[in-house]
Motif scaffolding. Structure first.
Motif, mmCIF file in Angstrom:
data_model
loop_
_atom_site.group_PDB
_atom_site.id
_atom_site.type_symbol
_atom_site.label_atom_id
_atom_site.label_comp_id
_atom_site.label_asym_id
_atom_site.label_seq_id
_atom_site.Cartn_x
_atom_site.Cartn_y
_atom_site.Cartn_z
ATOM 1 N N SER A 1 0.744 -1.083 -0.019
ATOM 2 C CA SER A 1 -0.010 -0.067 -0.105
ATOM 3 C C SER A 1 0.801 1.110 0.125
ATOM 4 C CB SER A 1 -1.047 0.044 1.158
ATOM 5 O OG SER A 1 -0.136 -0.150 2.410
ATOM 6 N N ASN B 1 -0.011 2.904 -3.584
ATOM 7 C CA ASN B 1 -1.058 2.178 -3.036
ATOM 8 C C ASN B 1 -1.693 1.318 -4.005
ATOM 9 O OD1 ASN B 1 -3.144 0.980 -1.727
ATOM 10 N ND2 ASN B 1 -4.272 2.869 -1.170
ATOM 11 N N ASN C 1 -3.818 -1.545 -1.412
ATOM 12 C CA ASN C 1 -4.645 -1.016 -0.205
ATOM 13 C C ASN C 1 -4.272 -1.817 1.039
ATOM 14 O OD1 ASN C 1 -5.928 1.200 0.555
ATOM 15 N ND2 ASN C 1 -8.163 0.012 0.353
#
Lengths: 357, 330
Positions: A141, A145, A148
Motif C-alpha cells: 500500500s 497504493n 490497499n
C-alpha cells in the motif's frame, strides 16, 4: 439392476435427472434461506479450487502448499481492474482470462526454479511462496497504493453483461432470481466446463505424462517425457483454475483482503483433495462438498447443542471445523490413503500392495 | 572504533563521521539481535535436521512443539509469578515442565502420525504432518484462547552498552543456553552409544538393524530429543518477545526449516550455522531494507527474507552450505 445400469439410455436419463436437480437446487436452498445459496456458491468455488489443485497434487503428484496464492492473484487481478480503487471497470469476460493468465504466469514463475527439487522441498517452497504473496498483498500500500494493504479492496463490481447485472434481483418466467441464484448458475456452468476439462486432461497425452511422472519420474524421463516442461504445465494449469476461481470470488464477495488468502485456506483446499481422493475428479468434488457443507451444518447444530448442554459456547464451530480438517488429513492418510473415492490407478496400487504383503 | 575516536579528538566532530559511527552501532545492534534470534532458530532447526537425517521426513509439525512449549511455560510462569520465588527459578521450573511434556508430545506424534506410514509414498507423512500441525494449533487455541498472551515480565531486563548498541541479560542468556544445549547435543550424537546408533540409522537403516540397532526406538528417540530442544527454544523465544500465541509455532518452524536447508538438511553443524546465519540475515535485512530501497520496502518485509534465502539456496546449492551432495531419492 445391473441390466438397468448397462442400458445406454439409462445413463442419459441419469444425467438428465442430475442436471434437473442441479437446476432446481438453488430454489430449494433459497426456501431455507439465501444464506444457503451463498454457502452453495462458496462450495462450488471450493470445487473449482480443488479441481485446480488436483491437477498439481493428484495428477502430477507435486505437493503444492501455497495454492491459495494463485486464488489471491486472480482475486486481486479482478479487484484492481473492476473497482473504484483504480477507477477501472473492465467487463468480467475480459478480466477473468487475464486473471487466469496472470495466475498461470505466477505458477510458471514459482515452478521454474523449484521443479528440479524433490517433492518435499517443493512443498515447503510453495508454502513460502504463498506466504510471500500474502505479505506483499499486505504491504503493497506504500509507496504506491496498489493493494490497499490489510484494509483490502471494497466495492468490487459485480459481473454484468450489458444491462444484465448479477447483483440485482430479477423476475423471469414467474420466478425470482436473486443475485446469489444467478451466480449459482454461472458457477455451475464454469464448474461443468472445468470438470469436463479435467476429465479430458486426465485421459489425454499430458494427463498420462503427469501420471507417469507421479509414479516414477526417472522412468518417465527415460520414456522421453520432458518432465520439467510437463510439470510446469501442471503448475500453470492448476494456477489458472485458481485464478479464475479467485476472480469469481472477488466479484461475488465484492470485497477482498489478504485475510482471505492465508495458509489455512491452502490447507483446506488440500484437505478436500486428499479426503476425496487424490487424482479422482469425482472424489475431489465429493471432498470439496463435504468439507464445505459439514462445517456449515456444524455451525447450525453445534451452537444450539452446546447452549443447551452447558449454557454457553465452549468450542467455537470454527475450531471444530479446523479440528475436522486436521483429523481428516491424518486419518485418511493412515486408514485410507486413496481417499474416500480413490482413483482407479490408486485403487489398483493399493490392492496390489496388499497382495504383496 | 578506535580510529574514529582519534579523528574526533583531533578535529571538531563532523556530522558525516558521527553518522558513520552511528551506522556502525546500528550494525552491531542488528548483529546482536540477529544472533539471539538465530540461536533460537538453530535450536529448532536441529529438530528438523535430525529427523530428516534419519527418516527423510520433513516434520512439518515441529514448529507446533515450540508453540506448545512456550504456552506451557506461560501457564507455569503465570501461576508462580506471585509466589515470591526467585524469577530465574520460576523460569527453570517452567522449562522443566515444558520440556518433558513436549518430549512426550514429540513421541506421540511419531507413534501416531508417522510410524504407521513408514514406507508409504513420501507425500503421505507430509500430509499427516500438516494435519497434526492443525490439530495441535487448535487444541492450543481451546486451552490458551485465541488472544496473544503477554508473558509476565518477571526477569528484570538489564542492558549492557557498547556505544549505542545494547545487549540485554535475556539475550546473553539465550545465546549462552543455546550454545550449551547444542554442545550437549553434539556430545550426545558424537560421543555416546545412542548417538552412534542414531548416526548408523541415518546412514543405512537396514544395515544398522542387522547390527542390532532397533530403528523404531532410535527414530522415537530422535523425535524426543528434537522436541526437547524445541521446548527450550519456545520458552526462550517467548520470554524474549514477551508474548506467546497459538499460531507462533508455524512461522518460527518454517524459518527454522529454512535455516536447516540453508545449512544443509540432515547435517547438525549445518543446522546450527544456518540458524545463526538466517537470524543475522533477517535482522540486518529488516534493519537496512528501508535505506537500501529508499523506503519503498520497510521492515514489515522481515518475514520474506527467510523464504528468499530458502529459494536461493534450493536453486543454487540444494545441498546447503555444509551438506553433501545428495542423489535423487524420490
Amino acid at each position: 439392476m445391473n441390466a438397468l445400469r448397462n442400458h445406454p439410455q439409462a445413463k442419459w436419463i441419469g444425467v438428465a435427472l442430475v442436471a434437473l436437480a442441479l437446476l432446481a437446487l438453488p430454489f430449494a436452498l433459497a426456501s431455507a434461506g439465501t444464506a444457503w445459496v451463498r454457502i452453495m456458491n462458496l462450495a462450488i468455488l471450493y470445487i473449482l479450487l480443488s479441481l485446480g489443485l488436483n491437477i498439481v497434487v493428484g495428477f502430477a503428484g507435486l505437493l503444492d502448499l501455497g495454492y491459495i496464492a494463485f486464488y489471491a492473484v486472480g482475486a486481486y487481478a479482478y479487484a484492481l481492474l473492476a473497482s473504484p480503487h483504480f477507477g477501472l471497470h473492465l467487463p468480467f469476460w475480459v478480466i477473468l482470462p487475464i486473471g487466469a493468465l496472470v495466475a498461470a504466469l505466477f505458477g510458471v514463475l514459482l515452478g521454474a526454479p523449484t521443479l528440479k527439487l524433490r517433492g518435499d522441498y517443493l512443498a515447503i517452497v510453495t508454502l513460502g511462496f504463498g506466504e510471500i504473496v500474502r505479505i506483499f498483498l499486505n504491504n503493497l500500500s506504500t509507496p504506491i497504493n496498489i493493494t490497499n494493504g490489510p484494509r483490502g479492496i471494497s466495492r468490487i463490481d459485480a459481473f454484468s453483461i450489458g444491462d444484465f447485472s448479477f447483483a440485482r434481483t430479477d423476475a423471469f418466467l414467474g420466478l425470482t432470481f436473486s443475485g446469489p441464484v444467478k451466480y449459482y448458475y454461472l458457477l455451475l456452468l464454469v464448474m461443468v466446463a472445468v470438470i469436463f476439462i479435467n476429465l479430458r486432461l486426465h485421459d489425454s497425452r499430458i494427463g498420462r505424462a503427469w501420471e507417469a511422472i507421479r509414479e516414477d519420474e526417472v522412468a518417465a524421463r527415460a520414456m522421453g517425457i520432458d518432465t520439467t516442461r510437463v510439470k510446469l504445465l501442471a503448475f500453470a494449469m492448476g494456477a489458472s483454475f485458481g485464478g479464475i476461481g479467485g476472480g469469481m470470488f472477488a466479484a461475488i464477495q465484492s470485497f477482498i483482503s489478504p485475510e482471505s488468502f492465508v495458509l489455512v485456506e491452502s490447507v483446506m483446499v488440500l484437505s478436500m483433495v486428499v479426503l476425496g481422493g487424490m487424482g479422482n475428479v469425482g472424489g475431489v468434488i465429493i471432498g470439496a462438498l463435504l468439507l464445505s457443507f459439514v462445517p456449515e451444518i456444524l455451525r447450525f447444530t453445534v451452537e444450539p447443542l452446546q447452549q443447551r448442554l452447558f449454557g454457553r459456547m465452549l468450542v467455537e464451530p470454527e475450531v471444530i471445523r479446523m479440528l475436522i480438517f486436521g483429523l481428516a488429513l491424518v486419518l485418511v492418510m493412515i486408514l485410507r490413503p486413496g481417499g474416500l473415492w480413490p482413483s482407479a490407478v490408486r485403487r489398483r496400487e493399493l490392492s496390489a500392495g496388499r497382495e504383496a504383503r | 572504533m578506535d580510529h574514529a575516536w582519534r579523528v574526533e579528538k583531533l578535529r571538531a566532530p563532523r556530522p558525516a563521521l558521527l553518522q558513520s559511527d552511528l551506522l556502525m552501532d546500528i550494525f552491531i545492534q542488528q548483529l546482536i539481535n540477529g544472533i539471539t534470534l538465530g540461536a533460537v532458530y538453530a535450536m529448532v532447526a536441529l529438530g528438523y535436521t535430525m529427523v530428516y537425517g534419519i527418516i527423510q521426513l520433513i516434520n512439518f509439525a515441529h514448529g507446533e512443539v515450540v508453540m506448545v512449549g512456550a504456552l506451557i511455560a506461560f501457564s507455569v510462569i503465570n501461576a508462580l509469578a506471585g509466589s515470591g520465588l526467585p524469577p530465574v527459578l520460576i523460569v527453570l521450573i517452567a522449562t522443566a515442565c515444558a520440556a518433558p511434556l513436549c518430549m512426550l508430545l514429540g513421541y506421540s506424534m511419531e507413534r501416531i502420525a508417522y510410524r504407521p506410514l513408514r514406507g508409504a509414498p513420501r507425500l503421505a507423512p507430509l500430509i499427516t504432518a500438516i494435519g497434526v500441525s492443525i490439530i495441535l494449533q487448535h487444541i492450543a487455541l481451546l486451552i490458551w484462547t485465541r488472544n496473544p498472551l503477554a508473558f509476565p515480565q518477571i526477569i528484570g531486563i538489564e542492558s549492557y552498552h557498547a556505544g549505542e548498541a545494547t545487549i540485554t541479560n535475556v539475550q546473553i542468556a539465550i545465546i549462552g543456553i543455546s550454545t550449551l544445549m547444542m554442545a550437549g547435543l553434539a556430545f550426545l550424537v558424537y560421543r555416546t552409544r545412542l548417538g552412534a546408533a542414531m548416526r548408523a540409522t541415518a546412514q543405512n537403516a537396514p544395515i544398522a538393524g542387522l547390527m542390532g540397532v532397533d530403528a523404531n526406538k532410535i527414530i522415537a528417540a530422535t523425535f524426543v530429543i528434537g522436541a526437547g530442544l524445541a521446548a527450550v527454544a519456545g520458552v526462550m523465544v517467548a520470554n524474549y518477545y514477551g508474548i506467546a500465541h497459538y499460531t507462533m509455532g508455524a512461522n518460527l518452524g518454517l524459518k527454522a526449516f529454512c535455516a536447516a536447508v540453508l545449512g544443509g538438511i540432515g547435517n547438525l553443524p549445518g543446522a546450527m550455522l544456518g540458524g545463526v546465519l538466517l537470524g543475522v540475515v533477517e535482522a540486518l535485512g529488516a534493519g537496512y531494507i528501508g535505506d537500501l530501497t529508499n523506503n519503498v520496502f520497510g521492515s514489515n518485509y522481515q518475514d520474506v527474507f527467510a523464504f528468499i534465502v530458502l529459494i536461493l539456496v534450493l536453486v543454487f546449492r540444494p545441498s546447503g552450505l555444509l551438506g553433501e551432495k545428495v542423489g535423487d531419492r524420490a
